[in-house]
Scaffold this motif. Structure first.
Motif, PDB file in Angstrom:
ATOM      1  N   ARG A 180       0.787  -1.330   0.057  1.00 17.36           N
ATOM      2  CA  ARG A 180      -0.042   0.061   0.003  1.00 17.36           C
ATOM      3  C   ARG A 180       0.776   1.374  -0.025  1.00 17.36           C
ATOM      4  NH1 ARG A 180      -5.356   0.445   0.738  1.00 17.36           N
ATOM      5  NH2 ARG A 180      -5.327  -1.136  -0.694  1.00 17.36           N
ATOM      6  N   ILE A 181       2.032   1.210   0.636  1.00 14.02           N
ATOM      7  CA  ILE A 181       2.978   2.337   0.631  1.00 14.02           C
ATOM      8  C   ILE A 181       4.168   2.086  -0.228  1.00 14.02           C
ATOM      9  CG2 ILE A 181       2.024   3.467   2.449  1.00 14.02           C
ATOM     10  CD1 ILE A 181       4.379   2.430   4.156  1.00 14.02           C
ATOM     11  N   GLY A 182       4.564   2.913  -1.188  1.00 18.19           N
ATOM     12  CA  GLY A 182       5.729   2.436  -1.873  1.00 18.19           C
ATOM     13  C   GLY A 182       6.164   3.684  -2.805  1.00 18.19           C
ATOM     14  N   THR A 183       7.193   3.392  -3.884  1.00 22.57           N
ATOM     15  CA  THR A 183       7.804   4.443  -4.688  1.00 22.57           C
ATOM     16  C   THR A 183       8.059   4.050  -5.910  1.00 22.57           C
ATOM     17  OG1 THR A 183       9.972   4.254  -3.763  1.00 22.57           O
ATOM     18  CG2 THR A 183       8.592   5.952  -2.763  1.00 22.57           C
ATOM     19  N   TYR A 184       8.592   4.669  -6.932  1.00 20.11           N
ATOM     20  CA  TYR A 184       9.259   4.183  -8.136  1.00 20.11           C
ATOM     21  C   TYR A 184      10.737   4.608  -7.994  1.00 20.11           C
ATOM     22  CZ  TYR A 184       4.493   3.890  -9.885  1.00 20.11           C
ATOM     23  OH  TYR A 184       2.900   3.520 -10.397  1.00 20.11           O
ATOM     24  N   TYR A 279      -1.990  -9.400 -14.801  1.00 24.63           N
ATOM     25  CA  TYR A 279      -2.639 -10.661 -14.818  1.00 24.63           C
ATOM     26  C   TYR A 279      -2.024 -11.570 -13.603  1.00 24.63           C
ATOM     27  CZ  TYR A 279      -4.062 -15.527 -16.367  1.00 24.63           C
ATOM     28  OH  TYR A 279      -4.526 -16.747 -16.733  1.00 24.63           O
ATOM     29  N   GLY A 280      -3.322 -12.208 -12.916  1.00 26.31           N
ATOM     30  CA  GLY A 280      -2.898 -12.820 -11.640  1.00 26.31           C
ATOM     31  C   GLY A 280      -2.661 -11.909 -10.474  1.00 26.31           C
ATOM     32  N   HIS A 281      -2.954 -10.715 -10.813  1.00 28.77           N
ATOM     33  CA  HIS A 281      -2.759  -9.751  -9.493  1.00 28.77           C
ATOM     34  C   HIS A 281      -4.116  -8.963  -9.412  1.00 28.77           C
ATOM     35  CE1 HIS A 281       1.211 -10.944 -10.678  1.00 28.77           C
ATOM     36  NE2 HIS A 281       1.898 -10.487  -9.352  1.00 28.77           N
ATOM     37  N   SER A 282      -5.076  -9.489  -9.548  1.00 33.93           N
ATOM     38  CA  SER A 282      -6.444  -8.889  -9.286  1.00 33.93           C
ATOM     39  C   SER A 282      -6.969  -9.370  -8.194  1.00 33.93           C
ATOM     40  CB  SER A 282      -7.268  -8.748 -10.705  1.00 33.93           C
ATOM     41  OG  SER A 282      -6.734  -8.662 -11.738  1.00 33.93           O
ATOM     42  N   LEU A 351     -12.082  -7.683  -5.871  1.00 31.04           N
ATOM     43  CA  LEU A 351     -12.275  -6.877  -7.302  1.00 31.04           C
ATOM     44  C   LEU A 351     -12.526  -5.561  -7.106  1.00 31.04           C
ATOM     45  CD1 LEU A 351     -12.252  -7.135 -10.377  1.00 31.04           C
ATOM     46  CD2 LEU A 351     -14.559  -8.086 -10.378  1.00 31.04           C
ATOM     47  N   GLY A 352     -13.395  -5.344  -6.037  1.00 32.03           N
ATOM     48  CA  GLY A 352     -13.658  -3.887  -5.815  1.00 32.03           C
ATOM     49  C   GLY A 352     -12.416  -3.200  -5.397  1.00 32.03           C
ATOM     50  N   ASP A 353     -11.670  -3.748  -4.502  1.00 30.54           N
ATOM     51  CA  ASP A 353     -10.291  -3.178  -4.098  1.00 30.54           C
ATOM     52  C   ASP A 353      -9.652  -2.710  -5.288  1.00 30.54           C
ATOM     53  OD1 ASP A 353      -8.837  -1.958  -1.889  1.00 30.54           O
ATOM     54  OD2 ASP A 353      -7.429  -3.437  -2.425  1.00 30.54           O
ATOM     55  N   THR A 354      -9.462  -3.509  -6.287  1.00 34.81           N
ATOM     56  CA  THR A 354      -8.730  -3.566  -7.481  1.00 34.81           C
ATOM     57  C   THR A 354      -9.122  -2.479  -8.418  1.00 34.81           C
ATOM     58  OG1 THR A 354      -7.505  -5.904  -7.321  1.00 34.81           O
ATOM     59  CG2 THR A 354      -7.866  -4.754  -9.571  1.00 34.81           C
ATOM     60  N   THR A 355     -10.495  -2.351  -8.650  1.00 37.41           N
ATOM     61  CA  THR A 355     -11.177  -1.380  -9.320  1.00 37.41           C
ATOM     62  C   THR A 355     -10.558  -0.067  -8.819  1.00 37.41           C
ATOM     63  OG1 THR A 355     -12.835  -3.068  -9.857  1.00 37.41           O
ATOM     64  CG2 THR A 355     -13.306  -0.866 -10.203  1.00 37.41           C
ATOM     65  N   ARG A 356     -11.034   0.059  -7.577  1.00 38.33           N
ATOM     66  CA  ARG A 356     -10.415   1.369  -6.970  1.00 38.33           C
ATOM     67  C   ARG A 356      -9.133   1.902  -7.447  1.00 38.33           C
ATOM     68  NH1 ARG A 356     -13.635  -0.664  -2.794  1.00 38.33           N
ATOM     69  NH2 ARG A 356     -11.959  -1.307  -1.583  1.00 38.33           N
ATOM     70  N   HIS A 357      -8.086   0.982  -7.576  1.00 35.84           N
ATOM     71  CA  HIS A 357      -6.853   1.321  -7.697  1.00 35.84           C
ATOM     72  C   HIS A 357      -6.523   1.314  -9.313  1.00 35.84           C
ATOM     73  CE1 HIS A 357      -5.815   1.723  -3.404  1.00 35.84           C
ATOM     74  NE2 HIS A 357      -6.458   0.471  -3.211  1.00 35.84           N
TER      75      HIS A 357
END
Length: 398
Positions: A180-184, A279-282, A351-357
């Motif tokens: 949830r927290i991170g950078t590039y 793919y595989g991360h939803s 899926l709801g959480d993924t959709t938000r992001h």
């Protein structure tokens, strides 16, 4: 009057009255880093690790080695000996790293080690040696310390070699949410040595194979065939490039790494939210965090891919034969296809959480046959319920 060498020129003095209280700043910072696949990097005669420094920095610059405790047990002395042989001053920070410790506490530990070491953020790199969790933790710390400290990544697990070690994302879990927290923060160098896999246990090798299978299913039919033919043998041989599976190991690694980098490079900062490598991360992030510490990352990804394959089959994108082949290969690679926590309630929430992001849209990658994918935005609760039930039945009946 023309400004002299000692005079500064202030263009704001010539701005019109109307534009003196508005500004637009535009800047571009290029990113370039090398990823090298080689063998035996801890052999003092091998210069790969010696040369793994930021451009323009002498090879004998000081290093802070941040290393996973298990990797340190096997290779800590070899890293120290390598640095000593090449007259490289170094210090070592040992971390206990797994998904349960992928949090701010470990980031803080690395930041404290950087401060004690007194690292020069422009000329002295951190060498991060470990699996994907450690690489994420150290990359995050490196991005924060003095607003950017160079990092050299040395992945020591299969998932690190083909996935977590070669991109620019960093992140740790926060408040029961994955990454949830991170950078590039791009590494300055990534050195990939399959020799480290000799001391990785079978389950963690299988864990990494899930990310390789992901690349095969979304874009590389040849890679899928290689896994079908050689996957079990590669698992047993630990991907070593010195036996009967030498050629297959090399091709599988090169295709996986090259395919991942081809997908990442045009979209490093994820300005486009349609990423086939999602793919595989939803559904897996929610499932993985709920099942901690029972499920490894790749195992959760495998379940996600199995579910997505059934969703695709129901839509006519994948045939029953293709679906059977995919699930059979997952089993051959010793990956799970279902889990008791994988209920319709969890899938709908995930899926709801993924959709938000993903900008308010599902942008759900589904396979098209084997080796291609497309995005959909209209998966409904009933589809998820049916797919989840079918998957549980298939898992139960083998």
């Amino acid at each position: 009057m023309t400004p002299t060498a000692t005079e500064s020129f202030a263009p704001w003095r010539d701005r019109s009255e109307a534009s003196r209280n508005r500004w637009t700043v535009t800047a571009t910072r290029p990113v370039s880093y090398d990823v090298a696949l080689c063998d035996g990097i801890l052999d003092p005669a091998n210069p790969a690790l010696l040369r793994a420094v930021p451009r323009g920095v002498p090879p004998t610059a000081r290093r802070l080695l941040v290393i996973d405790s298990e990797v340190h047990r096997h290779y800590g002395r070899s890293f120290t000996d390598y640095f000593e042989r090449h007259s490289i001053p170094s210090a070592t920070c040992v971390l206990d790293c797994d998904e349960t410790t992928k949090h701010w506490g470990n980031v803080r530990t690395v930041l404290q080690a950087l401060d004690r070491f007194g690292i020069d953020r422009r000329n002295e790199p951190i060498v991060a040696a470990g699996g994907g969790v450690l690489l994420d933790v150290v990359g995050f710390a490196g991005s924060l310390y003095r607003r950017g400290t160079p990092v050299v990544r040395v992945p020591t697990t299969l998932i690190g070699l083909v996935d977590a070690g070669i991109g620019v994302k960093t992140g740790v879990n926060f408040d029961e949410h994955k990454n949830r927290i991170g950078t590039y923060h791009a590494a300055d160098r990534v050195v990939l040595d399959p020799a480290f896999l000799r001391t990785v246990d079978r389950r963690h090798l299988s864990n990494g194979l899930a990310e390789i299978l992901k690349m095969a299913l979304i874009g590389d039919r040849r890679l899928f065939d290689l896994l079908d033919w050689h996957g079990a043998g590669l698992l047993a041989a630990k991907f070593q490039r010195d036996g009967r599976h030498r050629e297959a190991a090399t091709e599988v690694l090169e295709r996986s790494i090259g395919g991942m980098l081809d997908e990442l490079q045009p979209n490093l900062w994820e300005s486009s939210l349609e990423r086939v490598v999602d793919y595989g991360h939803s559904f897996s992030p929610t499932l993985e965090m709920r099942a901690l510490p029972e499920l490894l990352h790749g195992e959760a990804v495998s379940i996600d891919m199995a579910l997505s394959t059934l969703l695709a089959e129901a839509r006519g994108l994948v045939t029953a034969t293709e679906r059977s082949r995919v699930l059979r290969l997952m089993r051959a690679l010793e990956l799970p296809i279902s889990h008791p926590l994988c209920t319709s309630e969890l899938l709908i929430s995930a899926l709801g959480d993924t959709t938000r992001h993903r900008g308010g849209r599902q942008r759900l990658p589904l396979p098209v046959g084997i080796g291609a994918a497309r995005f959909v935005d209209d998966v409904d609760e009933r589809e998820l319920e049916v797919a989840g039930e079918s998957l549980a039945e298939l898992a139960k009946n083998g």
